[in-house]
Design an enzyme around this catalytic site. Structure first.
Site, mmCIF file in Angstrom:
data_model
loop_
_atom_site.group_PDB
_atom_site.id
_atom_site.type_symbol
_atom_site.label_atom_id
_atom_site.label_comp_id
_atom_site.label_asym_id
_atom_site.label_seq_id
_atom_site.Cartn_x
_atom_site.Cartn_y
_atom_site.Cartn_z
ATOM 1 N N ASP A 131 -6.924 -10.962 -8.094
ATOM 2 C CA ASP A 131 -7.130 -12.034 -7.044
ATOM 3 C C ASP A 131 -7.057 -11.848 -5.760
ATOM 4 O O ASP A 131 -6.683 -12.781 -4.888
ATOM 5 C CB ASP A 131 -6.089 -13.229 -7.433
ATOM 6 C CG ASP A 131 -4.628 -12.612 -7.343
ATOM 7 O OD1 ASP A 131 -4.440 -11.287 -7.157
ATOM 8 O OD2 ASP A 131 -3.473 -13.430 -7.427
ATOM 9 N N CYS A 182 8.494 -6.346 -9.724
ATOM 10 C CA CYS A 182 9.186 -5.596 -8.850
ATOM 11 C C CYS A 182 8.846 -3.854 -8.858
ATOM 12 O O CYS A 182 9.283 -3.027 -8.070
ATOM 13 C CB CYS A 182 10.932 -5.293 -9.018
ATOM 14 S SG CYS A 182 11.638 -6.755 -8.454
ATOM 15 N N ASP A 221 6.292 -2.786 -7.487
ATOM 16 C CA ASP A 221 5.656 -2.434 -6.120
ATOM 17 C C ASP A 221 6.998 -2.027 -5.115
ATOM 18 O O ASP A 221 6.794 -1.011 -4.591
ATOM 19 C CB ASP A 221 5.066 -3.715 -5.594
ATOM 20 C CG ASP A 221 5.486 -4.750 -5.524
ATOM 21 O OD1 ASP A 221 6.815 -5.076 -6.077
ATOM 22 O OD2 ASP A 221 5.186 -5.915 -5.045
ATOM 23 N N SER A 264 4.301 -14.025 -8.957
ATOM 24 C CA SER A 264 4.764 -14.412 -7.746
ATOM 25 C C SER A 264 4.936 -15.751 -7.363
ATOM 26 O O SER A 264 5.610 -16.247 -6.694
ATOM 27 C CB SER A 264 3.943 -13.810 -6.654
ATOM 28 O OG SER A 264 2.809 -14.377 -6.424
ATOM 29 N N SER A 265 4.359 -16.785 -8.605
ATOM 30 C CA SER A 265 4.437 -18.002 -8.388
ATOM 31 C C SER A 265 5.501 -18.632 -9.340
ATOM 32 O O SER A 265 5.820 -19.759 -9.363
ATOM 33 C CB SER A 265 3.183 -18.662 -8.951
ATOM 34 O OG SER A 265 2.887 -18.440 -10.511
ATOM 35 N N ARG A 287 13.526 -10.466 -6.637
ATOM 36 C CA ARG A 287 13.190 -9.268 -5.881
ATOM 37 C C ARG A 287 14.400 -8.712 -4.793
ATOM 38 O O ARG A 287 14.436 -7.615 -5.004
ATOM 39 C CB ARG A 287 12.044 -9.434 -5.202
ATOM 40 C CG ARG A 287 10.602 -9.661 -6.099
ATOM 41 C CD ARG A 287 9.567 -10.036 -5.373
ATOM 42 N NE ARG A 287 8.685 -9.117 -4.433
ATOM 43 C CZ ARG A 287 8.067 -8.236 -4.862
ATOM 44 N NH1 ARG A 287 7.786 -8.110 -6.382
ATOM 45 N NH2 ARG A 287 7.750 -7.316 -4.224
#
Length: 263
Positions: free
Chosen positions: A96, A190, A192, A231-232, A240
């Site tokens: 996305d 997490c 990333d 993330s939504s 996080r």
């Protein structure tokens, strides 16, 4: 191994329209030597030359390949090593996210100057927890106005980031015990941050932020409205912050290994 281009590692999960749009976009960008789709769905990966041609770049046969993970839906599949990558540089990206082609190439040139760093388009930071009762814990700073105002960051999100492919193997083989299990049990959150912890703990250097235009970020925000994803979810930023706190312990670091820098 080619040094004048990069591989796109495209992470996707059950969003076929977004995947097709991303393939069309990155398939036309300068510097892209191949696109490897991280396929973690239970159904078989698309096959080129069939009715599923929309999952490929028709004008460039062989550009897109699918790496299937039939037994796992872990978001950490995005960091699985690939022995046959053609380039040292890899660009991790979610389906996305569509970084404009010229901005993408500018990021690649920045990575060539900092090949051991994580180089990307979404910067974040950490800070002490606001409540004294939280003790020695950290919070995750994702407020873009705050980041812009302070100019400080220490994390680059791998939803759009360049790295040396060596970090894929290091992530698989040299993460501290329990980190991978912690991420999978935490709802896929997490990975990333764990990659940034790993790279920063090795290099002792800050990541590199390559900003896109304000118009891009505005359009990306508007375009992301209503798109479901990790993330939504409610409490995403709180989780996080917990990850940063727990990773410091799991990495055995007296001082947090994330390195702050200024944009």
């Amino acid at each position: 191994m080619r040094a004048d281009g990069f591989a796109v590692l495209l992470n996707t999960f059950e969003r076929p329209d977004l995947l097709k749009t991303a393939l069309r976009h990155y398939g036309k960008c300068r510097g892209v030597e191949e696109i490897r789709v991280v396929w973690s769905e239970k159904r078989d990966a698309p096959r080129e030359g069939t009715a599923e041609d929309g999952y490929f770049v028709k004008k460039k046969p062989g550009l897109v390949r699918y790496d299937a993970h039939a037994e796992s839906t872990s978001i950490q599949n995005r960091f699985e090593p690939l022995d046959d990558l053609r380039t040292r540089a890899v660009f991790n990206v979610d389906e996305d996210v569509r970084i404009p082609c010229e901005t993408l190439y500018r990021g690649f040139k920045a990575w060539q100057k900092h090949p051991d760093a994580l180089v990307g388009y979404y910067a974040r930071n950490y800070a002490p927890a606001k409540k004294p009762s939280d003790g020695c814990s950290w919070r995750y700073v994702a407020n873009e106005f705050q980041l812009w105002w302070s100019g400080k960051y220490s994390i680059i999100l791998t939803k759009a980031a360049f790295m040396d492919q060596k970090y894929l193997k290091l992530y698989k083989e040299h993460l501290p015990d329990g980190v991978r299990e912690y991420i999978d049990k935490g709802g896929g959150n997490c990975e990333d941050i764990a990659m940034q912890f790993l790279i920063s703990s090795i290099t002792r250097e800050a990541p590199v932020y390559v900003p896109a235009s304000l118009m891009y970020y505005t359009k990306a925000k508007l375009g992301g409205v209503g798109v479901a994803g990790i993330s939504s979810g409610a409490g995403h930023h709180l989780k996080r912050g917990d990850c940063i706190t727990d990773f410091q312990t799991m990495f055995g670091a007296e001082h947090i290994p994330l390195v702050e820098t200024y944009q």
